[in-house]
Design an enzyme around this catalytic site. Structure first.
Site, mmCIF file in Angstrom:
data_model
loop_
_atom_site.group_PDB
_atom_site.id
_atom_site.type_symbol
_atom_site.label_atom_id
_atom_site.label_comp_id
_atom_site.label_asym_id
_atom_site.label_seq_id
_atom_site.Cartn_x
_atom_site.Cartn_y
_atom_site.Cartn_z
ATOM 1 N N ARG A 192 -8.650 9.660 -2.138
ATOM 2 C CA ARG A 192 -7.674 8.678 -2.136
ATOM 3 C C ARG A 192 -8.033 8.142 -3.358
ATOM 4 N NH1 ARG A 192 -5.871 10.818 1.444
ATOM 5 N NH2 ARG A 192 -5.331 10.568 3.475
ATOM 6 N N ASP A 229 3.166 -18.155 7.231
ATOM 7 C CA ASP A 229 2.678 -17.032 8.132
ATOM 8 C C ASP A 229 2.727 -17.384 9.483
ATOM 9 O OD1 ASP A 229 0.036 -14.817 7.053
ATOM 10 O OD2 ASP A 229 0.465 -15.129 9.241
ATOM 11 N N SER A 264 1.059 -3.503 9.545
ATOM 12 C CA SER A 264 0.838 -2.289 8.599
ATOM 13 C C SER A 264 -0.104 -1.343 9.099
ATOM 14 C CB SER A 264 0.332 -2.968 7.187
ATOM 15 O OG SER A 264 -1.092 -3.634 7.759
ATOM 16 N N TYR A 295 6.212 2.924 9.799
ATOM 17 C CA TYR A 295 5.610 2.125 8.494
ATOM 18 C C TYR A 295 6.172 2.153 7.336
ATOM 19 C CZ TYR A 295 2.432 -0.357 5.391
ATOM 20 O OH TYR A 295 2.224 -0.939 4.309
ATOM 21 N N ILE A 317 -4.482 -9.051 1.871
ATOM 22 C CA ILE A 317 -4.053 -8.982 0.462
ATOM 23 C C ILE A 317 -3.421 -10.200 -0.160
ATOM 24 C CG2 ILE A 317 -2.791 -7.557 -1.252
ATOM 25 C CD1 ILE A 317 -3.042 -5.020 0.608
HETATM 26 N N1 UDP Z 1 -11.133 7.718 7.393
HETATM 27 C C1 UDP Z 1 -12.243 8.316 7.886
HETATM 28 N N2 UDP Z 1 -12.877 7.343 8.851
HETATM 29 C C2 UDP Z 1 -12.150 6.044 9.242
HETATM 30 C C3 UDP Z 1 -11.216 5.595 8.420
HETATM 31 C C4 UDP Z 1 -10.429 6.492 7.473
HETATM 32 O O1 UDP Z 1 -12.563 9.194 7.519
HETATM 33 O O2 UDP Z 1 -12.725 5.606 9.955
HETATM 34 C C5 UDP Z 1 -10.527 8.289 6.373
HETATM 35 C C6 UDP Z 1 -9.033 8.938 6.283
HETATM 36 O O3 UDP Z 1 -8.989 10.204 7.006
HETATM 37 C C7 UDP Z 1 -8.396 8.846 5.113
HETATM 38 C C8 UDP Z 1 -9.345 7.713 4.055
HETATM 39 O O4 UDP Z 1 -10.806 7.752 5.016
HETATM 40 O O5 UDP Z 1 -8.687 10.095 4.441
HETATM 41 C C9 UDP Z 1 -8.729 6.711 3.950
HETATM 42 O O6 UDP Z 1 -8.243 5.880 5.165
HETATM 43 P P1 UDP Z 1 -7.688 4.482 5.340
HETATM 44 O O7 UDP Z 1 -7.228 4.460 6.649
HETATM 45 O O8 UDP Z 1 -8.813 3.552 4.855
HETATM 46 O O9 UDP Z 1 -6.389 4.354 4.340
HETATM 47 P P2 UDP Z 1 -5.005 5.331 4.270
HETATM 48 O O10 UDP Z 1 -5.235 6.553 3.435
HETATM 49 O O11 UDP Z 1 -4.934 5.841 5.557
HETATM 50 O O12 UDP Z 1 -4.033 4.410 4.130
#
Ligand code: UDP
Length: 336
Positions: free
Chosen positions: A227, A31, A83, A147, A11
């Site tokens: 999301r 960094d 993160s 986190y 980001i």
């Molecule tokens: N997710 C998934 N498979 C993956 C990675 C993420 O199904 O390989 C799902 C995860 O369970 C969540 C959404 O995708 O519902 C977003 O996950 P990510 O890790 O990108 O971001 P977070 O919401 O954890 O910040």
């Protein structure tokens, strides 16, 4: 000069790009390259030769205090942090020292040098399990992992520093960030990668890594988690607006950054198939621990007060992310 910590990462680098393209080009990147990449810094310097880079670690007070002595810094955009949620559960000490201690060192150096403006990269993870949806900035902050706790602690430290030292901060609480530079010079580059979009796209190149959907029996329209996906360049633009706001009003504030449009894992997967024009293999596996069924931002405050207008569609973001994955795949192949 604007100091951007952590701009070798995902980001932060897009923020440095956005600022450069906007003519805010007098930038110093700080960094430690523990998760960021020197190649990203070089790309940014090709785009904006005025960018200076210091490799340093916020955990070492001297590394950061010498920066303020050497350069004329006016404001700070602070991204440098670890993160990964899962890693923070297994190894919280890493997170408290890196994120919290590192930020305290940064803030103390700022105060010592009378630099009193900071834009801080916070997160929706500070809210924890949603009590209502969409989540506004007044939603209780009860993080459910180290986190999220580190980011909340930093917000609280910033409140105390405001009262005591007049340090003004804008905290931007991000929801799910996706996408890449439209000219595909930089993009998302994590190792290991845990995020949804890059994981779907990587499985297109790497036939041995089948994409996994974490759970399909959530109480949502198609059983998969929902999301709020926001493009990284739109997000970067919010930092520019936040700095502008800070310079104009000299006021501490907090803004959610999301689009307020929920998309399910299935929907993101379907868009990815459209973008790549491929049938992508997948398998349904167990739910991931700590994943709430829905996380949606109420971001009307950022839209009204900062005049922030997220422009890119999820299709655009995934298209840029896909183009970037091709570049990254070739880059990594060449270095092996
Ligand atoms: N997710 C998934 N498979 C993956 C990675 C993420 O199904 O390989 C799902 C995860 O369970 C969540 C959404 O995708 O519902 C977003 O996950 P990510 O890790 O990108 O971001 P977070 O919401 O954890 O910040």
């Amino acid at each position: 000069m604007i100091l951007i910590t952590g701009a070798a990462g995902y980001i932060g680098s897009h923020c440095a790009l956005c600022f450069s393209e906007y003519g805010l080009d007098d930038i110093l990147i700080f960094d430690n390259l523990s998760t960021g990449h020197i190649e990203t810094v070089y790309e940014l310097q090709k785009i904006n030769p005025k960018i200076k880079f210091i490799q340093g670690d916020l955990k070492n007070k001297e590394d950061i205090s010498s920066v303020f002595k050497k350069f004329q810094i006016d404001s700070v955009i602070h991204f440098a942090a670890l993160s990964q949620v899962k890693e923070s559960v297994v190894n919280p000490s890493l997170y408290y020292s890196n994120n919290v201690l590192g930020t305290v060192n940064l803030l103390n150096s700022m105060i010592e040098n009378n630099i009193l403006k900071i834009v801080f990269s916070s997160t929706a993870a500070t809210y924890g399990e949603p009590k209502y949806t969409p989540i506004d900035e007044n939603h209780p902050q009860i993080p459910i992992n180290p986190y999220g706790s580190t980011k909340l602690m930093i917000e609280k430290i910033m409140d105390d520093y405001d009262k005591a030292y007049n340090l003004k901060s804008i905290r931007l609480r991000y929801f799910n960030v996706i996408g890449a530079d439209e000219k595909i010079r930089i993009g998302e580059w994590h190792n290991p990668e845990t995020h949804l979009v890059p994981n779907i796209l990587k499985s297109v190149f790497n036939k041995t890594s089948e994409f996994k959907i974490f759970g399909n029996d959530y109480d949502t329209k198609d059983g998969t988690c929902i999301r709020d996906y926001v493009d990284v360049l739109d997000l970067a633009d919010a930092h520019r607006l936040a700095l502008d706001y800070l310079n104009k009003f000299n006021k501490t504030d907090v803004f959610n950054l999301g689009t307020q449009e929920g998309q399910s894992v299935r929907e993101i997967f379907n868009i990815s198939q459209e973008v790549t024009r491929q049938e992508i293999n997948f398998k349904i596996v167990e739910k991931r621990e700590g994943d709430p069924k829905i996380l949606l931002a109420n971001s009307s405050k950022a839209k009204e007060i900062l005049n922030w207008k997220p422009k890119r569609t999820t299709f655009d973001s995934i298209k840029n992310a896909f183009e970037w994955e091709k570049v990254l795949f070739d880059k990594l192949k060449a270095s092996n």
